[in-house]
Motif scaffolding. Structure first.
Motif, PDB file in Angstrom:
ATOM      1  N   PRO A 264       2.177   6.449  -3.035  1.00  0.00           N
ATOM      2  CA  PRO A 264       1.658   5.323  -2.153  1.00  0.00           C
ATOM      3  C   PRO A 264       0.218   5.347  -2.183  1.00  0.00           C
ATOM      4  O   PRO A 264      -0.515   4.612  -1.431  1.00  0.00           O
ATOM      5  CB  PRO A 264       2.066   5.615  -0.900  1.00  0.00           C
ATOM      6  CG  PRO A 264       3.272   6.348  -0.908  1.00  0.00           C
ATOM      7  CD  PRO A 264       3.310   7.271  -2.175  1.00  0.00           C
ATOM      8  N   LEU A 265      -0.400   6.489  -2.331  1.00  0.00           N
ATOM      9  CA  LEU A 265      -1.971   6.687  -2.288  1.00  0.00           C
ATOM     10  C   LEU A 265      -2.774   5.453  -3.306  1.00  0.00           C
ATOM     11  O   LEU A 265      -3.770   5.212  -3.352  1.00  0.00           O
ATOM     12  CB  LEU A 265      -2.598   7.988  -2.743  1.00  0.00           C
ATOM     13  CG  LEU A 265      -2.444   9.181  -1.720  1.00  0.00           C
ATOM     14  CD1 LEU A 265      -2.848  10.440  -2.190  1.00  0.00           C
ATOM     15  CD2 LEU A 265      -2.684   8.735  -0.535  1.00  0.00           C
ATOM     16  N   GLY A 266      -1.771   5.049  -4.459  1.00  0.00           N
ATOM     17  CA  GLY A 266      -2.431   4.191  -5.393  1.00  0.00           C
ATOM     18  C   GLY A 266      -2.098   2.758  -5.119  1.00  0.00           C
ATOM     19  O   GLY A 266      -1.600   2.114  -5.752  1.00  0.00           O
ATOM     20  N   GLY A 267      -2.753   2.460  -3.814  1.00  0.00           N
ATOM     21  CA  GLY A 267      -2.146   1.483  -3.018  1.00  0.00           C
ATOM     22  C   GLY A 267      -3.101  -0.020  -3.495  1.00  0.00           C
ATOM     23  O   GLY A 267      -2.867  -1.132  -2.934  1.00  0.00           O
ATOM     24  N   VAL A 268      -4.036   0.063  -4.414  1.00  0.00           N
ATOM     25  CA  VAL A 268      -4.740  -0.838  -4.999  1.00  0.00           C
ATOM     26  C   VAL A 268      -4.108  -1.591  -5.842  1.00  0.00           C
ATOM     27  O   VAL A 268      -3.600  -0.994  -6.756  1.00  0.00           O
ATOM     28  CB  VAL A 268      -6.118  -0.316  -5.662  1.00  0.00           C
ATOM     29  CG1 VAL A 268      -6.749  -1.511  -6.173  1.00  0.00           C
ATOM     30  CG2 VAL A 268      -6.930   0.251  -4.586  1.00  0.00           C
ATOM     31  N   ARG A 269      -3.810  -2.792  -5.468  1.00  0.00           N
ATOM     32  CA  ARG A 269      -3.070  -3.747  -6.466  1.00  0.00           C
ATOM     33  C   ARG A 269      -3.885  -5.023  -7.111  1.00  0.00           C
ATOM     34  O   ARG A 269      -3.147  -5.874  -7.523  1.00  0.00           O
ATOM     35  CB  ARG A 269      -1.901  -4.383  -5.825  1.00  0.00           C
ATOM     36  CG  ARG A 269      -0.881  -3.291  -5.014  1.00  0.00           C
ATOM     37  CD  ARG A 269       0.122  -3.783  -4.455  1.00  0.00           C
ATOM     38  NE  ARG A 269       0.820  -2.715  -3.556  1.00  0.00           N
ATOM     39  CZ  ARG A 269       2.077  -2.172  -4.183  1.00  0.00           C
ATOM     40  NH1 ARG A 269       2.288  -2.385  -5.452  1.00  0.00           N
ATOM     41  NH2 ARG A 269       2.441  -1.077  -3.347  1.00  0.00           N
ATOM     42  N   ASP A 270      -5.177  -4.923  -6.982  1.00  0.00           N
ATOM     43  CA  ASP A 270      -6.124  -6.048  -7.456  1.00  0.00           C
ATOM     44  C   ASP A 270      -5.937  -5.871  -8.816  1.00  0.00           C
ATOM     45  O   ASP A 270      -6.534  -4.998  -9.726  1.00  0.00           O
ATOM     46  CB  ASP A 270      -7.424  -5.949  -7.066  1.00  0.00           C
ATOM     47  CG  ASP A 270      -8.238  -7.063  -7.478  1.00  0.00           C
ATOM     48  OD1 ASP A 270      -8.247  -8.108  -6.756  1.00  0.00           O
ATOM     49  OD2 ASP A 270      -9.013  -6.863  -8.190  1.00  0.00           O
ATOM     50  N   ARG A 271      -5.328  -6.766  -9.790  1.00  0.00           N
ATOM     51  CA  ARG A 271      -5.132  -6.591 -10.901  1.00  0.00           C
ATOM     52  C   ARG A 271      -6.351  -6.705 -11.981  1.00  0.00           C
ATOM     53  O   ARG A 271      -6.375  -6.102 -12.985  1.00  0.00           O
ATOM     54  CB  ARG A 271      -4.267  -7.750 -11.610  1.00  0.00           C
ATOM     55  CG  ARG A 271      -2.591  -7.490 -11.005  1.00  0.00           C
ATOM     56  CD  ARG A 271      -1.787  -8.502 -11.500  1.00  0.00           C
ATOM     57  NE  ARG A 271      -0.515  -8.600 -10.942  1.00  0.00           N
ATOM     58  CZ  ARG A 271       0.611  -9.240 -11.536  1.00  0.00           C
ATOM     59  NH1 ARG A 271       0.430 -10.351 -12.286  1.00  0.00           N
ATOM     60  NH2 ARG A 271       1.791  -9.265 -10.965  1.00  0.00           N
ATOM     61  N   SER A 272      -7.235  -7.550 -11.547  1.00  0.00           N
ATOM     62  CA  SER A 272      -8.607  -7.732 -12.342  1.00  0.00           C
ATOM     63  C   SER A 272      -9.463  -6.422 -12.199  1.00  0.00           C
ATOM     64  O   SER A 272      -9.898  -6.093 -13.316  1.00  0.00           O
ATOM     65  CB  SER A 272      -9.306  -8.872 -11.670  1.00  0.00           C
ATOM     66  OG  SER A 272      -9.805  -8.701 -10.605  1.00  0.00           O
ATOM     67  N   SER A 273      -9.353  -6.000 -11.007  1.00  0.00           N
ATOM     68  CA  SER A 273     -10.133  -4.708 -10.879  1.00  0.00           C
ATOM     69  C   SER A 273      -9.635  -3.395 -11.642  1.00  0.00           C
ATOM     70  O   SER A 273     -10.202  -2.864 -12.321  1.00  0.00           O
ATOM     71  CB  SER A 273     -10.227  -4.271  -9.257  1.00  0.00           C
ATOM     72  OG  SER A 273     -11.099  -5.243  -8.537  1.00  0.00           O
ATOM     73  N   LEU A 274      -8.333  -3.349 -11.554  1.00  0.00           N
ATOM     74  CA  LEU A 274      -7.413  -2.236 -12.300  1.00  0.00           C
ATOM     75  C   LEU A 274      -7.777  -2.613 -13.673  1.00  0.00           C
ATOM     76  O   LEU A 274      -8.025  -1.552 -14.471  1.00  0.00           O
ATOM     77  CB  LEU A 274      -6.092  -2.335 -12.055  1.00  0.00           C
ATOM     78  CG  LEU A 274      -5.758  -1.931 -10.551  1.00  0.00           C
ATOM     79  CD1 LEU A 274      -4.164  -2.239 -10.423  1.00  0.00           C
ATOM     80  CD2 LEU A 274      -6.103  -0.374 -10.461  1.00  0.00           C
ATOM     81  N   ALA A 275      -7.699  -3.778 -14.236  1.00  0.00           N
ATOM     82  CA  ALA A 275      -7.704  -3.853 -15.728  1.00  0.00           C
ATOM     83  C   ALA A 275      -9.225  -3.661 -16.173  1.00  0.00           C
ATOM     84  O   ALA A 275      -9.365  -3.189 -17.008  1.00  0.00           O
ATOM     85  CB  ALA A 275      -7.532  -5.535 -16.130  1.00  0.00           C
ATOM     86  N   LEU A 276     -10.265  -4.153 -15.365  1.00  0.00           N
ATOM     87  CA  LEU A 276     -11.480  -3.829 -15.849  1.00  0.00           C
ATOM     88  C   LEU A 276     -11.768  -2.239 -15.933  1.00  0.00           C
ATOM     89  O   LEU A 276     -12.772  -1.715 -16.866  1.00  0.00           O
ATOM     90  CB  LEU A 276     -12.719  -4.624 -14.745  1.00  0.00           C
ATOM     91  CG  LEU A 276     -12.698  -6.245 -14.890  1.00  0.00           C
ATOM     92  CD1 LEU A 276     -13.529  -6.786 -13.806  1.00  0.00           C
ATOM     93  CD2 LEU A 276     -13.169  -6.741 -16.424  1.00  0.00           C
TER      94      LEU A 276
END
Length: 337
Positions: A264-276
């Motif tokens: 659950p600590l990996g709760g960031v779901r913004d795809r653009s931020s993760l991809a960049l």
């Protein structure tokens, strides 16, 4: 019988036998006429023009040239006719295929319209998943505060052995951090969130105190470097709204637990931020080194902070810009896997 009449009939032309026209086409008629004209013209030429010429002996080269002159144009005419026929056949097949695709699409839309159960089930599943994430985030806000002997403004964020001593005597050459004022938990959390605006005096005061602490200053500098590098790609922590994890999950991670228990600590779901961020991790060696350095410093500092922090303070820490960067980069690097 009435239902069969009212039911729309959808013709899937791809399953029909193609109407192949075996009759002679116009292109073949034209090719035949041209061939006949050419044969008449060549025959007239060789019979009339060359008919009176005396032939002393058989000339094989001349015979071959005559055959080529007669039959080569005829062959080219029929090659063109066959090409026209093949082109017509391909257009018919393409038209049939387009009709079949359109009919299949209409059939699918009609099926979806008549049977909305599938779409409703998918919508319900999405709503359940969203509600579950919302519930987990809500539960994370209800923290069980551990009783503490002093408020957050008075307790040390990361107690050090030198602070624990009463420092009765300080010899010459004592490190400057020993003379600096102790860093409280409240200032520690404010420093990791960094000042909100240029007029945030409390934020700058907490940041200066954090930079005067030897251990915390290393994390602050690493976080500054990471936030600056992420901003170059248009990634800002204020734009992220990660799913909040409960304080127990943060404590497990601080104690060295890895795997699904801390996922659950990996709760960031913004795809653009993760991809960049993932793309830059692969391409930029400097960024990759800075990320690993930041993750190590945050992990080490969290392990020391968790010993004395309450659940409410851990929850406040998880909402800082530094913690959001940790959640983003930790998911990119697979730290929570």
């Amino acid at each position: 019988m009435a239902d069969d009449k009212t039911k729309p009939h959808i013709e899937l032309g791809v399953y029909q036998r193609p109407d192949v026209d075996q009759r002679v086409t116009a292109s073949e008629i034209i090719a035949g006429v041209l061939s006949l004209v050419w044969l008449v013209m060549t025959a007239g030429y060789f019979l009339i023009v060359d008919g009176g010429a005396a032939q002393t002996s058989f000339d094989s080269i001349r015979f071959v040239m005559i055959l080529i002159a007669i039959f080569m144009p005829v062959a080219m005419i029929w090659v063109g006719a066959l090409a026209v026929r093949a082109s017509t056949t391909m257009r018919d097949e393409s038209r049939r295929l387009q009709t079949a695709i359109s009919a299949m699409r209409q059939s699918y839309l009609a099926q979806q319209h008549n049977n909305p159960a599938n779409s409703s089930v998918e919508k319900k599943l999405e709503e359940i998943a969203a509600a579950q994430r919302k519930t987990e985030s809500t539960l994370a806000t209800f923290t069980s505060v551990r009783p503490s002997a002093a408020p957050a403004e008075d307790r040390l964020a990361i107690p050090s052995p030198m602070r624990m001593d009463e420092q009765a005597s300080l010899a010459l050459g004592t490190p400057s951090e020993a003379l600096a004022p102790p860093l409280s938990v409240a200032d520690f959390i404010k420093a990791l969130n960094f000042p909100e605006t240029a007029e945030d005096k409390e934020g700058f005061r907490a940041l200066r105190r954090a930079l005067s602490d030897h251990k915390v200053s290393q994390l602050v500098h690493a976080a500054q470097d990471i936030l600056t590098l992420l901003s170059q790609d248009g990634i800002y922590m204020d734009d992220l709204t990660p799913d909040r994890a409960r304080p127990e999950v943060w404590r497990k991670f601080a104690k060295g637990v890895r795997g699904s228990a801390v996922a659950p600590l990996g709760g960031v779901r913004d795809r653009s931020s993760l991809a960049l961020a993932a793309a830059r991790m692969k391409q930029d060696a400097i960024f990759r080194d800075a990320v690993h350095h930041f993750l190590r410093k945050f992990d080490k500092t969290l392990a020391e902070f968790e010993d004395t922090a309450s659940d409410e303070e851990i929850s406040a820490l998880s909402n800082t810009r530094t913690a959001r960067a940790f959640m983003l980069l930790g998911r990119v690097t697979g730290t929570f896997d």
